[in-house]
Design a protein around this motif. Sequence first.
Motif, PDB file in Angstrom:
ATOM      1  N   PHE A 167      95.338  29.958  98.949  1.00 46.72           N
ATOM      2  CA  PHE A 167      95.851  31.257  98.517  1.00 46.72           C
ATOM      3  C   PHE A 167      97.355  31.191  98.282  1.00 46.72           C
ATOM      4  N   ARG A 168      97.802  31.859  97.212  1.00 43.98           N
ATOM      5  CA  ARG A 168      99.225  31.935  96.890  1.00 43.98           C
ATOM      6  C   ARG A 168      99.709  33.367  97.102  1.00 43.98           C
ATOM      7  N   LEU A 169     100.747  33.500  97.915  1.00 41.99           N
ATOM      8  CA  LEU A 169     101.251  34.807  98.314  1.00 41.99           C
ATOM      9  C   LEU A 169     102.321  35.289  97.352  1.00 41.99           C
ATOM     10  N   GLY A 170     102.669  36.574  97.478  1.00 43.89           N
ATOM     11  CA  GLY A 170     103.616  37.165  96.550  1.00 43.89           C
ATOM     12  C   GLY A 170     105.048  37.146  97.050  1.00 43.89           C
ATOM     13  N   GLY A 171     105.976  37.351  96.110  1.00 43.58           N
ATOM     14  CA  GLY A 171     107.383  37.523  96.437  1.00 43.58           C
ATOM     15  C   GLY A 171     108.005  36.330  97.128  1.00 43.58           C
ATOM     16  N   ASN A 172     108.924  36.626  98.021  1.00 43.02           N
ATOM     17  CA  ASN A 172     109.627  35.597  98.785  1.00 43.02           C
ATOM     18  C   ASN A 172     109.086  35.586 100.202  1.00 43.02           C
ATOM     19  N   ALA A 173     108.047  34.816 100.423  1.00 40.25           N
ATOM     20  CA  ALA A 173     107.415  34.764 101.735  1.00 40.25           C
ATOM     21  C   ALA A 173     108.376  34.177 102.763  1.00 40.25           C
ATOM     22  N   ASP A 174     108.315  34.710 103.981  1.00 41.17           N
ATOM     23  CA  ASP A 174     109.164  34.252 105.080  1.00 41.17           C
ATOM     24  C   ASP A 174     108.648  32.911 105.582  1.00 41.17           C
ATOM     25  N   ALA A 175     109.483  31.866 105.475  1.00 39.30           N
ATOM     26  CA  ALA A 175     109.058  30.525 105.869  1.00 39.30           C
ATOM     27  C   ALA A 175     108.681  30.457 107.340  1.00 39.30           C
ATOM     28  N   ARG A 176     109.330  31.243 108.196  1.00 43.16           N
ATOM     29  CA  ARG A 176     109.025  31.215 109.623  1.00 43.16           C
ATOM     30  C   ARG A 176     107.614  31.721 109.895  1.00 43.16           C
ATOM     31  N   LEU A 177     107.191  32.757 109.186  1.00 48.19           N
ATOM     32  CA  LEU A 177     105.881  33.341 109.439  1.00 48.19           C
ATOM     33  C   LEU A 177     104.758  32.366 109.132  1.00 48.19           C
ATOM     34  N   PHE A 178     104.956  31.527 108.105  1.00 54.77           N
ATOM     35  CA  PHE A 178     103.870  30.656 107.658  1.00 54.77           C
ATOM     36  C   PHE A 178     104.127  29.188 107.990  1.00 54.77           C
ATOM     37  N   PHE A 179     105.092  28.945 108.847  1.00 54.34           N
ATOM     38  CA  PHE A 179     105.316  27.613 109.394  1.00 54.34           C
ATOM     39  C   PHE A 179     104.017  27.150 110.077  1.00 54.34           C
ATOM     40  N   PRO A 180     103.568  25.889 109.901  1.00 48.73           N
ATOM     41  CA  PRO A 180     104.282  24.732 109.344  1.00 48.73           C
ATOM     42  C   PRO A 180     103.982  24.429 107.880  1.00 48.73           C
ATOM     43  N   ASN A 181     103.550  25.427 107.067  1.00 44.56           N
ATOM     44  CA  ASN A 181     103.375  25.196 105.641  1.00 44.56           C
ATOM     45  C   ASN A 181     104.730  24.913 105.000  1.00 44.56           C
ATOM     46  N   LEU A 182     104.824  23.813 104.283  1.00 48.62           N
ATOM     47  CA  LEU A 182     106.097  23.459 103.660  1.00 48.62           C
ATOM     48  C   LEU A 182     106.482  24.466 102.584  1.00 48.62           C
ATOM     49  N   ASP A 183     105.486  24.948 101.843  1.00 46.56           N
ATOM     50  CA  ASP A 183     105.719  26.001 100.863  1.00 46.56           C
ATOM     51  C   ASP A 183     105.081  27.271 101.407  1.00 46.56           C
ATOM     52  N   PRO A 184     105.859  28.223 101.900  1.00 52.05           N
ATOM     53  CA  PRO A 184     105.269  29.412 102.529  1.00 52.05           C
ATOM     54  C   PRO A 184     104.479  30.276 101.565  1.00 52.05           C
ATOM     55  N   ARG A 185     104.615  30.057 100.276  1.00 51.14           N
ATOM     56  CA  ARG A 185     103.871  30.871  99.317  1.00 51.14           C
ATOM     57  C   ARG A 185     102.493  30.315  99.025  1.00 51.14           C
ATOM     58  N   THR A 186     102.238  29.060  99.382  1.00 53.12           N
ATOM     59  CA  THR A 186     100.922  28.461  99.195  1.00 53.12           C
ATOM     60  C   THR A 186     100.431  27.986 100.551  1.00 53.12           C
ATOM     61  N   LEU A 187      99.333  28.575 101.039  1.00 50.59           N
ATOM     62  CA  LEU A 187      98.872  28.325 102.396  1.00 50.59           C
ATOM     63  C   LEU A 187      97.832  27.220 102.397  1.00 50.59           C
ATOM     64  N   SER A 188      98.219  26.088 102.927  1.00 52.29           N
ATOM     65  CA  SER A 188      97.336  24.932 102.965  1.00 52.29           C
ATOM     66  C   SER A 188      96.112  25.207 103.834  1.00 52.29           C
ATOM     67  N   GLY A 189      94.946  24.822 103.334  1.00 51.95           N
ATOM     68  CA  GLY A 189      93.716  24.948 104.111  1.00 51.95           C
ATOM     69  C   GLY A 189      93.040  26.297 104.044  1.00 51.95           C
ATOM     70  N   THR A 190      93.552  27.205 103.210  1.00 47.29           N
ATOM     71  CA  THR A 190      92.965  28.541 103.152  1.00 47.29           C
ATOM     72  C   THR A 190      91.854  28.668 102.114  1.00 47.29           C
ATOM     73  N   GLY A 191      91.635  27.652 101.311  1.00 46.21           N
ATOM     74  CA  GLY A 191      90.542  27.700 100.349  1.00 46.21           C
ATOM     75  C   GLY A 191      89.196  27.611 101.048  1.00 46.21           C
ATOM     76  N   TYR A 192      88.155  28.068 100.375  1.00 46.29           N
ATOM     77  CA  TYR A 192      86.813  28.006 100.964  1.00 46.29           C
ATOM     78  C   TYR A 192      85.774  28.163  99.861  1.00 46.29           C
ATOM     79  N   GLN A 193      84.528  27.926 100.223  1.00 38.62           N
ATOM     80  CA  GLN A 193      83.405  28.094  99.314  1.00 38.62           C
ATOM     81  C   GLN A 193      82.456  29.154  99.864  1.00 38.62           C
ATOM     82  N   PHE A 194      81.749  29.800  98.935  1.00 39.10           N
ATOM     83  CA  PHE A 194      80.772  30.832  99.295  1.00 39.10           C
ATOM     84  C   PHE A 194      79.507  30.565  98.489  1.00 39.10           C
ATOM     85  N   GLN A 195      78.387  30.434  99.191  1.00 36.16           N
ATOM     86  CA  GLN A 195      77.108  30.171  98.535  1.00 36.16           C
ATOM     87  C   GLN A 195      76.092  31.198  99.036  1.00 36.16           C
TER      88      GLN A 195
END
Length: 735
Positions: free
Chosen positions: A236-264
């Motif tokens: 998932f990609r977040l909007g605006g200027n995401a706070d790096a502290r809130l989404f630490f340890p993601n290197l890019d706070p606007r793109t959250l690693s591991g948040t993708g998923y599948q639905f069947q």
Amino acid sequence: MVSTLLCLSSRCICLGLLVLVVSGGVAQAQYARDLQGDSTLAQALIEPQPQTEELPEVTVTATRSRPEQIFRVPAAVTVLTRERTRERTQTTIVDLLKGEVGVWVQSSGTGQGTPYVRGVTGREVLLMQDGFRVSPAFMRSGPNQYLALLDPYFLTRLEVVRGPASTLYGSDALGGVVNVITPVPEFNTEQVQVEGRVLAGFATATTEKTGRLELQAGRKGQAFSLGLTYRDFDDFRLGGNADARLFFPNLDPRTLSGTGYQFQAGDLRAVVDLDPTQRIVITGQYTNLPQIAAIDSLIQGYGSSVSDAQNFFQSQGRLFATLNYEVTPQQSWLDQARLTVGFQRIQDDRLRRPYSVRPSFPNYGSGIAENFQESERNSSNLFGSLLTLTSQLGSRNTLTYGGEIYTDTIFSDRIRTADAGAITNRPDRYISGSSFDQYGLFVQDTIRWSEQFTSVLGVRYSSVAANVPADSVRGSAAFVNATSDLTYNAGLSYLITPEINFVTNVGRGFRAPNLSDLSQSGAEGNQFNSPNSNLRAEQVFSVDTGFKFRSPQWSGEVIGFYSQYSDRILNVNTGQQIDGLSERQLQNVGSQIIGGVEFGGQYRPFPGLALFGTATWTQGDTTQASGTVVPADRIPPFNGIAGLRWEPDSAYVEPFLRYAGAQNRLAPNNLTDNRINPNGTAGFFVFNLRAGYRLQDNLWLRLVGENLTNVTYREHGSSLDGLGANVHMNLDYRY
């Protein structure tokens, strides 16, 4: 507090009525007679309806029997039709309710979400599909993924009854009921017919790829349907200027690693009419989400560090099957009987690897993960039998009565696997083999005293028992926690004019402590849950009153409510630490008052154009055992939507704003919740657009633009900021 809520509610209701009377005027006499005389004329109270769609004529959840006009029932009801859901982004079924009157949506991660109804959520709002319970016996108090296990493409209507509904549905319906009503295939000719649907969708902020296939075939009295859904979401990609502290340890706070998923998902339904008065409907449904990140444990948020190196809901699945028999006898004291026998299995598996040395912002790469991981297998196995009867007594009384039996057995295990290979049994999240049995008998009488005045009176007896066996790993003894309860409701509606209906309801609801309350043990986010086997049932007494209105140009509702809870089951921080996590325990800790005002309406100045809006204000206070009064937990802020809808030929355009005020009234436990800013959650305005164009008679192109100005915002209580600018497109072909 109480006087303030009542005063504000009454002022808002009076103001709303005054505006309606002045602005709407009196409809033409013929239109008024039509409204009173034609039972098929129904009213969508909130949203402007597409010209191609029949109005959502009825509610069945509020009556548990024959369909009734939303305008005429005393209960407060929110309805979303299938046509409207097709015009929305459908990340989950819960997302469809964003901005709806009286409903707030909170999420602690991707692929999940929880509706708040009248200030409560989780185990305090009953989830159902076609009147059959979805809420499992290990339903927890906060955000969860269970409603998101239902396929948003397999529904014909989504109904929310706002306010206690324990008289009809038993335990858990404190704040209300969310009922997902699914489509039944039906053909009206003797010749065999075949219909189908192919849908393909794509979204930018999640790189979502969605496909849906449907097939229906049959003839009069015999039909079946088959549906398959596949969805894939990237990070998932977040909007605006995401706070790096809130989404630490993601290197890019606007793109959250591991948040993708599948639905069947897949669904199958068969309908057979045995004769003109008898019908059998068989339904099967399966959903699987292989893995969803428990994101609040994987980021720092508003806490001081990150608790887990890995934390996933793994193999989230739901298997659902029902056999429904309906009979409508002719020339009998019984108008209708419906017997449903069903089974639901919910799989809630988990995988967790905590940190032994927790990283904290801005020290990227500083954490040290434990040399083991813990895996869980948890399942709810729910069997249910429901009998609902309807009888017309004379010309005034419609009696709805019946009973239901549910039994839910929980299986749970947890093991710790060391990197070196050693395997150790750990205390289960729930004690395996526990059962949760519910029995209920109910009767409700709808009395039509005149064309203007209708009353609804209901009563129910419920018996609930949690049976928990001894557990050798925990060293705990077996116990039984039993509850019996008598609930009631009384409602009335009075048609002041053909366009304005005064409604009021008084009711009592209850919720027996479930197996999550009584026996859950283990890590949950950045906290550790300790079990409590001595909980009592919590109760609510609720009053609501207001007006529903409709005319050729105006429609809507304004309702104020007041709910008083006793023996409230709430999380209490014990001040202790277990495995490096703050310990909390559920306890009956005093009382709670929640009140508010719900408004929704639309205005059509001329055909093809509508202005619409909703607004919901909620406030709550908890009186602790010590007598201290504090803000209630996670109360939604003032929120709603405002927009317009234009419907030129073969198209629609709907720009709208979704908004929320700041929420600065925080409960004590909110101050240590890493999902919530201890200084309060800021308000927001998010600009969105829905549009569609009919390319051919059977082909639609639809587009939804979300957060088009790409602002940073957060829904109060959620782990994540909202998505950044997102454009969702789909092609919907029917044959």
